[in-house]
Design a protein around this motif. Sequence first.
Motif, PDB file in Angstrom:
ATOM      1  N   GLU A  76       8.560   5.417  -0.342  1.00  0.00           N
ATOM      2  CA  GLU A  76       7.562   5.135   0.684  1.00  0.00           C
ATOM      3  C   GLU A  76       6.576   6.297   0.749  1.00  0.00           C
ATOM      4  OE1 GLU A  76       7.095   4.153   5.474  1.00  0.00           O
ATOM      5  OE2 GLU A  76       9.091   4.360   4.582  1.00  0.00           O
ATOM      6  N   TYR A  77       5.314   6.009   0.466  1.00  0.00           N
ATOM      7  CA  TYR A  77       4.249   7.011   0.507  1.00  0.00           C
ATOM      8  C   TYR A  77       3.505   6.927   1.831  1.00  0.00           C
ATOM      9  CZ  TYR A  77       5.026   7.366  -4.524  1.00  0.00           C
ATOM     10  OH  TYR A  77       5.598   7.554  -5.764  1.00  0.00           O
ATOM     11  N   ARG A  96       0.014   7.390  -3.087  1.00  0.00           N
ATOM     12  CA  ARG A  96       0.762   6.571  -4.051  1.00  0.00           C
ATOM     13  C   ARG A  96       0.091   6.577  -5.416  1.00  0.00           C
ATOM     14  NH1 ARG A  96      -0.438   0.519  -3.355  1.00  0.00           N
ATOM     15  NH2 ARG A  96      -2.244   1.314  -4.490  1.00  0.00           N
ATOM     16  N   THR A 107       7.391  12.065   1.070  1.00  0.00           N
ATOM     17  CA  THR A 107       7.737  10.671   0.869  1.00  0.00           C
ATOM     18  C   THR A 107       9.173  10.447   1.350  1.00  0.00           C
ATOM     19  OG1 THR A 107       8.600  11.029  -1.368  1.00  0.00           O
ATOM     20  CG2 THR A 107       6.253  10.529  -1.156  1.00  0.00           C
ATOM     21  N   ASP A 160       0.298   6.801   2.240  1.00  0.00           N
ATOM     22  CA  ASP A 160      -0.877   5.954   2.109  1.00  0.00           C
ATOM     23  C   ASP A 160      -1.064   5.587   0.638  1.00  0.00           C
ATOM     24  OD1 ASP A 160      -2.299   8.228   0.853  1.00  0.00           O
ATOM     25  OD2 ASP A 160      -2.339   9.016   2.897  1.00  0.00           O
ATOM     26  N   SER A 161      -1.989   4.661   0.376  1.00  0.00           N
ATOM     27  CA  SER A 161      -2.197   4.190  -0.999  1.00  0.00           C
ATOM     28  C   SER A 161      -2.800   5.265  -1.885  1.00  0.00           C
ATOM     29  CB  SER A 161      -3.085   2.944  -0.997  1.00  0.00           C
ATOM     30  OG  SER A 161      -4.347   3.222  -0.396  1.00  0.00           O
ATOM     31  N   ASP A 213       0.804  -1.223   0.000  1.00  0.00           N
ATOM     32  CA  ASP A 213       0.000   0.000   0.000  1.00  0.00           C
ATOM     33  C   ASP A 213       0.836   1.271   0.000  1.00  0.00           C
ATOM     34  OD1 ASP A 213      -2.341  -1.376  -0.102  1.00  0.00           O
ATOM     35  OD2 ASP A 213      -2.833  -1.147   2.026  1.00  0.00           O
ATOM     36  N   THR A 214       2.023   1.216   0.573  1.00  0.00           N
ATOM     37  CA  THR A 214       2.808   2.445   0.723  1.00  0.00           C
ATOM     38  C   THR A 214       4.163   2.428   0.037  1.00  0.00           C
ATOM     39  OG1 THR A 214       3.706   1.653   2.834  1.00  0.00           O
ATOM     40  CG2 THR A 214       1.690   3.005   2.924  1.00  0.00           C
ATOM     41  N   HIS A 215       4.555   1.307  -0.581  1.00  0.00           N
ATOM     42  CA  HIS A 215       5.888   1.220  -1.170  1.00  0.00           C
ATOM     43  C   HIS A 215       5.828   0.923  -2.672  1.00  0.00           C
ATOM     44  CE1 HIS A 215       6.892   0.545   3.112  1.00  0.00           C
ATOM     45  NE2 HIS A 215       8.015   1.155   2.790  1.00  0.00           N
TER      46      HIS A 215
END
Length: 325
Positions: free
Chosen positions: A293-294, A300, A273, A296-297, A178-180
Amino acid sequence: MPVTTVHTDPEALTMTLVAEVEAPQARVWRAFSEPAQLERFWGPPGWPATFTDFDFAVGGRAQYAMTGPTGEKARGAWEFLRIDPTSGFEVIDSFVGEDGKALTDMPSMRMVLSFDETGAGSRVTSVTYFSSAEALEQVVAMGAVEGSRLAINQLDQVVADLRAYSAGKGTQTEILDDTHVRITRLIDGPRDLVWRAHTEPDLMKRWLLGPDGWKMTVCEIDPTVGGRYRYAWEPVDAAMGEPFGFDGETLLIDAPVRMVTTEHMTDTDYPATTNDLSLYEEDGATLLTLLIEYPDSETRDMVLATGMTEGMETSYQRLEGILVS
């Protein structure tokens, strides 16, 4: 991606990982028995491993540390119990402190790695045996299942010839969770020059431009831990869009191998990020890996929808032209 299953068995007190690799058994054996190869995949993305000791003999010991994006360390050690050349080995796997001694509040496990020939290449099977249900639960709670999956999924790049593996693929974007997001690009040039192109303003202004028709107007870099940077771009033709920029801080630097920074869109309240850049050289070419790395989705997906991958590919093509010249 090579990993097909990772599952735990609370009754047998085991965690088992299976991966299918398009490479012969001997090549997979090299990947697991040479520390320079292991360092490319043993830690999950964002936590690469560095082996400081590797006495590959029965009774010998290996010691490594995985380094996180802000320099934090997670250390481990293996004691080799059995070695069957090309087909596998068995170790006691322990969490250790900076002094190399096993941590008393963490379990030690027996890990058996097996490599078998298949019609399409090789199968890697890793079975970790725990002393109790509590030990298994403790390690699983630390993220061992997903961490193992992400780590071993890097194996296909390690066992392949980089030029053949990357031929014609250009910039590749993979959503890991979800975040990477992981971005990879093979740059036809040596690592030292690719590193300079990411840290010297005069070079960056020549290639980090995104789509045609834009120019970099600001490039200020302090490539030291805690140092700040600022980039800004504007279109040659105002009708193409609005000027924008990014700023951030350097969290980790290991020249010319790895650099971790934050990235924030200047003059906005958008969340930052974390960008983890690593470079690996083989046969005069450099594999560039950028792990983003964000928060949240949603963030992203918003960024990916801007055409980020295509813009990066245009920039990397310029970079290769500069390196050739």
